[in-house]
Design a protein around this motif. Structure first.
Motif, PDB file in Angstrom:
ATOM      1  N   TRP A   1      37.240  45.278  40.833  1.00  0.00           N
ATOM      2  CA  TRP A   1      38.717  45.973  41.145  1.00  0.00           C
ATOM      3  C   TRP A   1      38.481  47.402  41.491  1.00  0.00           C
ATOM      4  O   TRP A   1      37.759  48.058  40.751  1.00  0.00           O
ATOM      5  N   ARG A   2      39.196  47.879  42.277  1.00  0.00           N
ATOM      6  CA  ARG A   2      39.445  49.236  42.626  1.00  0.00           C
ATOM      7  C   ARG A   2      40.680  49.801  42.491  1.00  0.00           C
ATOM      8  O   ARG A   2      41.647  48.933  42.893  1.00  0.00           O
ATOM      9  N   TRP A   3      41.158  50.710  41.979  1.00  0.00           N
ATOM     10  CA  TRP A   3      42.790  51.282  41.808  1.00  0.00           C
ATOM     11  C   TRP A   3      42.899  52.462  42.286  1.00  0.00           C
ATOM     12  O   TRP A   3      42.159  53.267  42.466  1.00  0.00           O
TER      13      TRP A   3
ATOM     14  N   LEU B   1      40.726  43.755  44.908  1.00  0.00           N
ATOM     15  CA  LEU B   1      39.439  42.981  44.717  1.00  0.00           C
ATOM     16  C   LEU B   1      38.897  42.397  45.896  1.00  0.00           C
ATOM     17  O   LEU B   1      39.485  41.623  46.340  1.00  0.00           O
ATOM     18  N   ALA B   2      37.791  43.082  46.373  1.00  0.00           N
ATOM     19  CA  ALA B   2      37.280  42.529  47.738  1.00  0.00           C
ATOM     20  C   ALA B   2      36.864  41.366  47.304  1.00  0.00           C
ATOM     21  O   ALA B   2      36.597  40.723  46.209  1.00  0.00           O
ATOM     22  N   ALA B   3      36.803  40.212  48.498  1.00  0.00           N
ATOM     23  CA  ALA B   3      36.587  38.875  48.144  1.00  0.00           C
ATOM     24  C   ALA B   3      35.364  38.653  47.659  1.00  0.00           C
ATOM     25  O   ALA B   3      34.914  37.624  46.919  1.00  0.00           O
TER      26      ALA B   3
ATOM     27  N   LEU C   1      40.291  41.174  51.583  1.00  0.00           N
ATOM     28  CA  LEU C   1      40.811  41.399  50.314  1.00  0.00           C
ATOM     29  C   LEU C   1      40.959  40.155  49.587  1.00  0.00           C
ATOM     30  O   LEU C   1      41.744  39.068  50.053  1.00  0.00           O
ATOM     31  N   GLY C   2      40.328  39.933  48.473  1.00  0.00           N
ATOM     32  CA  GLY C   2      40.431  38.746  47.696  1.00  0.00           C
ATOM     33  C   GLY C   2      41.757  38.816  46.929  1.00  0.00           C
ATOM     34  O   GLY C   2      42.502  37.617  47.032  1.00  0.00           O
ATOM     35  N   GLU C   3      41.833  39.734  46.330  1.00  0.00           N
ATOM     36  CA  GLU C   3      43.400  39.782  45.575  1.00  0.00           C
ATOM     37  C   GLU C   3      43.886  41.355  45.543  1.00  0.00           C
ATOM     38  O   GLU C   3      43.163  42.001  45.789  1.00  0.00           O
ATOM     39  N   ILE C   4      45.156  41.265  45.410  1.00  0.00           N
ATOM     40  CA  ILE C   4      45.745  42.666  45.629  1.00  0.00           C
ATOM     41  C   ILE C   4      46.989  42.841  44.403  1.00  0.00           C
ATOM     42  O   ILE C   4      47.592  41.706  44.458  1.00  0.00           O
TER      43      ILE C   4
END
Ligand SMILES: Cc1cc2nc3c(=O)[nH]c(=O)nc-3n(C[C@H](O)[C@H](O)[C@H](O)COP(=O)(O)OP(=O)(O)OC[C@H]3O[C@@H](n4cnc5c(N)ncnc54)[C@H](O)[C@@H]3O)c2cc1C
Length: 295
Positions: free
Chosen positions: A179-181, A203-205, A217-220
């Motif tokens: 995750w990057r914030w 969160l990149a896929a 983008l896997g999750e955001i």
């Protein structure tokens, strides 16, 4: 102006604090950093019979890592959050957001518990806690009670705290790898409350940092402050981004989806239209940066 007369109590323990809260009920106010309460007293917007200063209550001012995650005591000053290596490592979103809270003199006294209990809709830390899936741990004579941050903020200056409860600590779950914030806000002047602010995580896929630009983008997670009565999670915009590469067209589509997520207020500081525009700008800026689509 000077405050209306009040009784001042400085309990030395949580038990004593709960006694005082029982004794005064709605007529007793907790004092933490005083950065919001003291101006309210001076302006006589608050006229409690008693002020209950919890600054001497032990064990409320630590930052520690436990199996639950990063546990931050209610009396931890905003400045301590800004400087803490533990916060930088385990809650980088909080480290990014705190410098936007007022000015350094305010952060030197203001506490995380005060920010969360006050529940100002434009405040940065409540939005961060919702984005991080944090838990607010309330304490009362009956014991401790955990409330998910998403359920804690009920409306303008309104929380899920029950009578006799205080915010004791906050639990930020361990950051999952990959995750990057990021946090950004737009205000008329630095240090003012935000007209709009965005706490975001991606969160990149494929997970993990990557050299590739514009990953899928896997999750955001997108949580805004300043554009509603409490922190607003922008689920439609999240859906528009999930599974996509954050190129200009996708960011523009997510910006349009925000219209369904946000119903911002208008006031002397900015109209609803201005706040919507600022929210779109923030989305494009923060998500674009986090996704690596733009440096
Ligand atoms: C000029 C100025 C600019 C500011 N700008 C910003 C900004 O940009 N962003 C932002 O977020 N804030 C801003 N603030 C507010 C500041 O961050 C405050 O510190 C914060 O809102 C309240 O924290 P405090 O510890 O000072 O709480 P206090 O002022 O002591 O208390 C605030 C309220 O919370 C209650 N309370 C405090 N602690 C607890 C607890 N542990 N449990 C239950 N109730 C509790 C009190 O009874 C009171 O009702 C600004 C303040 C000023 C004066």
């Amino acid at each position: 102006m000077k405050p209306a007369p009040f009784e001042y109590h400085r309990p030395a323990s949580l038990a004593e604090t709960f006694d005082l809260l029982d004794r005064y009920g709605d007529d007793g106010r907790i004092l933490a950093g005083g950065q919001s309460l003291v101006p309210a007293l001076n302006l006589r917007l608050a006229t409690p019979r008693a002020v209950i200063d919890i600054n001497r209550v032990p064990e409320l001012d630590a930052i520690r890592v436990t199996p639950e995650g990063l546990v931050i005591g209610a009396l931890v000053r905003q400045e301590a959050l800004e400087r803490s290596p533990l916060v930088r490592e385990h809650a980088p979103l909080v480290a990014a957001a705190v410098p936007h809270v007022g000015h350094s003199a305010i952060r030197a006294r203001g506490t995380i518990g005060g920010s969360l209990a006050l529940a100002d809709p434009a405040a940065e830390l409540p939005a961060c806690m919702v984005a991080l899936g944090a838990t607010i741990r309330a304490a009362s004579r009956a014991g401790r009670r955990d409330v998910a941050a998403a359920d804690f903020f009920r409306g303008i200056y309104t929380t899920a705290l029950a009578p006799g409860e205080i915010v004791a600590e906050v639990v930020v779950p361990r950051a999952a790898p990959g995750w990057r914030w990021g946090f950004e806000e737009l205000a008329r002047r630095h240090g003012d409350f935000a007209l709009a602010g965005l706490a975001a995580g991606v969160l990149a896929a494929r997970g993990g940092p990557s050299e590739s630009r514009a990953e899928v983008l896997g999750e955001i997670r997108l949580v805004f402050c300043g554009v509603g009565p409490r922190p607003v999670r922008a689920r439609r915009a999240e859906a528009a981004l999930t599974g996509q590469r954050a190129d200009a067209a996708v960011l523009a589509a997510a910006g349009r989806a925000l219209d369904g997520d946000l119903d911002p207020p208008g006031d002397v500081h900015g109209s609803p239209a201005l706040r919507r525009h600022l929210a779109r700008v923030l989305l494009s800026r923060v998500v674009g940066r986090l996704a690596g689509a733009r440096s």
